[in-house]
Design an enzyme around this catalytic site. Structure first.
Site, PDB file in Angstrom:
ATOM      1  N   GLU A 106       0.832  -1.219   0.000  1.00 16.71           N
ATOM      2  CA  GLU A 106       0.000   0.000   0.000  1.00 16.71           C
ATOM      3  C   GLU A 106       0.861   1.261   0.000  1.00 16.71           C
ATOM      4  O   GLU A 106       2.074   1.205   0.278  1.00 16.71           O
ATOM      5  CB  GLU A 106      -0.939   0.003   1.198  1.00 16.71           C
ATOM      6  CG  GLU A 106      -0.246   0.055   2.549  1.00 16.71           C
ATOM      7  CD  GLU A 106      -1.147   0.624   3.658  1.00 16.71           C
ATOM      8  OE1 GLU A 106      -1.655   1.756   3.493  1.00 16.71           O
ATOM      9  OE2 GLU A 106      -1.314  -0.060   4.679  1.00 16.71           O
ATOM     10  N   LYS A 133      -5.385  10.833   0.985  1.00 12.86           N
ATOM     11  CA  LYS A 133      -5.542   9.480   1.502  1.00 12.86           C
ATOM     12  C   LYS A 133      -6.782   8.903   0.804  1.00 12.86           C
ATOM     13  O   LYS A 133      -7.877   9.438   0.949  1.00 12.86           O
ATOM     14  CB  LYS A 133      -5.731   9.529   3.020  1.00 12.86           C
ATOM     15  CG  LYS A 133      -6.006   8.184   3.662  1.00 12.86           C
ATOM     16  CD  LYS A 133      -6.124   8.334   5.174  1.00 12.86           C
ATOM     17  CE  LYS A 133      -6.850   7.156   5.779  1.00 12.86           C
ATOM     18  NZ  LYS A 133      -7.135   7.357   7.203  1.00 12.86           N
ATOM     19  N   VAL A 172      -5.436   0.150   2.911  1.00 13.17           N
ATOM     20  CA  VAL A 172      -5.615  -1.303   2.792  1.00 13.17           C
ATOM     21  C   VAL A 172      -6.792  -1.590   1.850  1.00 13.17           C
ATOM     22  O   VAL A 172      -6.698  -2.425   0.947  1.00 13.17           O
ATOM     23  CB  VAL A 172      -5.840  -1.941   4.186  1.00 13.17           C
ATOM     24  CG1 VAL A 172      -6.316  -3.382   4.059  1.00 13.17           C
ATOM     25  CG2 VAL A 172      -4.561  -1.874   5.007  1.00 13.17           C
ATOM     26  N   ASP A 208     -17.286   5.081  13.723  1.00 19.29           N
ATOM     27  CA  ASP A 208     -16.030   5.067  12.966  1.00 19.29           C
ATOM     28  C   ASP A 208     -15.516   3.637  12.794  1.00 19.29           C
ATOM     29  O   ASP A 208     -14.918   3.063  13.700  1.00 19.29           O
ATOM     30  CB  ASP A 208     -14.988   5.947  13.671  1.00 19.29           C
ATOM     31  CG  ASP A 208     -13.768   6.201  12.797  1.00 19.29           C
ATOM     32  OD1 ASP A 208     -13.641   5.549  11.739  1.00 19.29           O
ATOM     33  OD2 ASP A 208     -12.943   7.058  13.171  1.00 19.29           O
ATOM     34  N   SER A 227     -13.358   1.454   9.873  1.00 22.46           N
ATOM     35  CA  SER A 227     -12.571   1.596   8.649  1.00 22.46           C
ATOM     36  C   SER A 227     -13.180   0.806   7.493  1.00 22.46           C
ATOM     37  O   SER A 227     -13.632  -0.331   7.679  1.00 22.46           O
ATOM     38  CB  SER A 227     -11.153   1.087   8.894  1.00 22.46           C
ATOM     39  OG  SER A 227     -10.441   1.055   7.669  1.00 22.46           O
ATOM     40  N   ASP A 246     -11.555  -0.599   5.423  1.00 22.25           N
ATOM     41  CA  ASP A 246     -10.712  -1.792   5.248  1.00 22.25           C
ATOM     42  C   ASP A 246     -11.526  -3.061   5.554  1.00 22.25           C
ATOM     43  O   ASP A 246     -11.350  -4.092   4.904  1.00 22.25           O
ATOM     44  CB  ASP A 246      -9.517  -1.770   6.209  1.00 22.25           C
ATOM     45  CG  ASP A 246      -8.516  -0.674   5.891  1.00 22.25           C
ATOM     46  OD1 ASP A 246      -8.685   0.021   4.867  1.00 22.25           O
ATOM     47  OD2 ASP A 246      -7.562  -0.516   6.681  1.00 22.25           O
ATOM     48  N   LYS A 284      -3.509  -1.990  15.675  1.00 21.24           N
ATOM     49  CA  LYS A 284      -3.107  -1.243  16.872  1.00 21.24           C
ATOM     50  C   LYS A 284      -4.260  -1.142  17.842  1.00 21.24           C
ATOM     51  O   LYS A 284      -5.418  -1.112  17.438  1.00 21.24           O
ATOM     52  CB  LYS A 284      -2.735   0.182  16.465  1.00 21.24           C
ATOM     53  CG  LYS A 284      -1.475   0.279  15.676  1.00 21.24           C
ATOM     54  CD  LYS A 284      -1.001   1.730  15.678  1.00 21.24           C
ATOM     55  CE  LYS A 284       0.327   1.846  14.998  1.00 21.24           C
ATOM     56  NZ  LYS A 284       0.193   1.871  13.539  1.00 21.24           N
TER      57      LYS A 284
HETATM   58  N1  PSU Z   1      -2.868   1.409  10.707  1.00 20.39           N
HETATM   59  C1  PSU Z   1      -1.527   1.485  10.865  1.00 20.39           C
HETATM   60  N2  PSU Z   1      -0.781   2.152   9.939  1.00 20.39           N
HETATM   61  C2  PSU Z   1      -1.355   2.707   8.830  1.00 20.39           C
HETATM   62  C3  PSU Z   1      -2.777   2.593   8.656  1.00 20.39           C
HETATM   63  C4  PSU Z   1      -3.485   1.941   9.620  1.00 20.39           C
HETATM   64  O1  PSU Z   1      -1.016   0.986  11.855  1.00 20.39           O
HETATM   65  O2  PSU Z   1      -0.644   3.317   8.006  1.00 20.39           O
HETATM   66  C5  PSU Z   1      -3.413   3.152   7.420  1.00 20.39           C
HETATM   67  C6  PSU Z   1      -3.682   2.030   6.400  1.00 20.39           C
HETATM   68  O3  PSU Z   1      -3.523   2.557   5.107  1.00 20.39           O
HETATM   69  C7  PSU Z   1      -5.141   1.702   6.637  1.00 20.39           C
HETATM   70  C8  PSU Z   1      -5.676   3.071   6.943  1.00 20.39           C
HETATM   71  O4  PSU Z   1      -5.785   1.116   5.531  1.00 20.39           O
HETATM   72  O5  PSU Z   1      -4.681   3.700   7.747  1.00 20.39           O
HETATM   73  C9  PSU Z   1      -7.007   3.043   7.673  1.00 20.39           C
HETATM   74  O6  PSU Z   1      -7.520   4.327   7.757  1.00 20.39           O
HETATM   75  P1  PSU Z   1      -9.019   4.536   8.235  1.00 20.39           P
HETATM   76  O7  PSU Z   1      -9.026   4.125   9.670  1.00 20.39           O
HETATM   77  O8  PSU Z   1      -9.270   6.001   8.054  1.00 20.39           O
HETATM   78  O9  PSU Z   1      -9.875   3.685   7.364  1.00 20.39           O
HETATM   79 MN    MN Z   2     -12.452   6.041  10.015  1.00 19.44          MN
END
Ligand code: PSU
Ligand code: MN
Length: 311
Positions: free
Chosen positions: A29, A90, A110, A142, A144, A146, A163
């Site tokens: 990614e 992003k 992701v 919230d 993701s 993903d 995390k």
């Molecule tokens: N978690 C990590 N490092 C990262 C990300 C998540 O430990 O770089 C990034 C990845 O690209 C993941 C994205 O797909 O953040 C998720 O963002 P969001 O929670 O806004 O969907």
């Molecule tokens: Mn989010």
């Protein structure tokens, strides 16, 4: 009805050639480069990650949207650009079409790396950690995208778990509901990115890339759409002190709430807070776990290529 005469996609020649011969390819990614780590460590890490994948016998394919073209496999200038340019968006699933249609630049998360990998026919993807259900999602909603992508797109994601900025338990519940298997590579316990352990187990422990590759072939062969999470714990020598990281995450979450950070800003904000609070030692751990995932991802991609040749 056809919407597009052809897909606006550029697959690097090396990647295209490997795919056409059924040789192993690993997707990577670019949000981790553009929004997950500071310059210049981000570009250096991206280069080293690609090299590790080569050393273990697969072809790396970092994905990004550059001037509206979906790139699968970046050259060195493009990697540098993704790491340096401050205006790269992003790009998660909801952003994808708008960026392509308007010829913009986007770093793939992701979710969108899975989309691009699937378009190219790449089945194994290496990252650091996946997004998930955020703590307090009961109020904020919230979650993701993903997770939705893992529910529907046929790509296996090698990661070090997620995390604890997230609610790991709810993240795993969501994945269970959507039929996404969590495979622990050499572990019974779901890893929490900076640490090797969380309070949760994995669905299946597998100790060899061959066993994982076989499971992937059967999953998709049985018509069971969607992704697979391959959880690979951070190497012991780079894992962080649990209390240090928990405190940093707690403080990051507090600042996030005080500063009313919402939406797509939440994850990058928390990542950079944790890095600042731990005085950069979390960045070293982050880099090392990506390297470790690159190795495992290349081995799984190789085993999967073998599986497909000898079915
Ligand atoms: N978690 C990590 N490092 C990262 C990300 C998540 O430990 O770089 C990034 C990845 O690209 C993941 C994205 O797909 O953040 C998720 O963002 P969001 O929670 O806004 O969907
Ligand atoms: Mn989010």
């Amino acid at each position: 009805m056809e919407y597009l005469k052809e897909l606006p996609i550029k697959i690097a020649p090396e990647v295209e050639q490997a795919l056409s011969k059924g040789e192993p390819v690993v997707a990577l990614e670019s949000t981790i480069i553009s929004h997950g780590m500071p310059y210049p460590q981000n570009v250096e890490t991206a280069r080293n990650t690609e090299q590790i994948i080569r050393d273990y016998g697969a072809v790396p394919a970092t994905t990004a949207i550059i001037e509206g073209i979906i790139h699968v496999g970046l050259n060195d200038d493009e990697l540098e650009f993704m790491g340096k340019d401050k205006n790269v968006a992003k790009a998660s699933r909801r952003d994808f079409a708008a960026l392509v249609a308007n010829k913009k630049n986007g770093a793939t998360t992701v979710a969108t790396t899975m989309i691009a990998a699937d378009m190219a026919g790449i089945r194994v993807f290496v990252t650091g950690g996946i997004g998930g259900v955020h703590r307090g999602a009961q109020q904020t909603f919230d979650i993701s995208s993903d997770l939705m992508e893992l529910a529907s797109t046929n790509v296996a994601v090698v990661c070090a778990g997620c995390k604890s900025i997230l609610d790991i338990g709810l993240t795993l519940e969501y994945l269970e509901t959507h039929g996404v298997p969590i495979i622990g590579y050499g572990t019974d316990i779901f890893p929490a990115f900076f640490t090797r352990r969380s309070d949760f187990g994995v669905d299946y422990r597998m100790d060899t890339p061959e066993q994982i590759a076989r499971t992937l072939r059967y999953k998709w062969g049985l018509g069971l759409k969607g992704g697979v999470v391959i959880a690979n714990p951070i190497p012991e020598e780079y894992s962080m002190d649990e209390k240090l990281i928990t405190d940093a995450i707690e403080q990051g979450l507090k600042e996030c709430e005080e500063q009313h950070i919402t939406g797509k800003e939440v994850t990058p904000f928390l990542l950079s807070k944790v890095k600042d609070i731990t005085g950069g030692s979390s960045l070293d751990s982050n880099i090392q776990l990506v390297y470790n995932n690159a190795k495992v991802g290349a081995l799984v991609a190789r085993a999967f290529a073998e599986e497909m040749k000898n079915k």
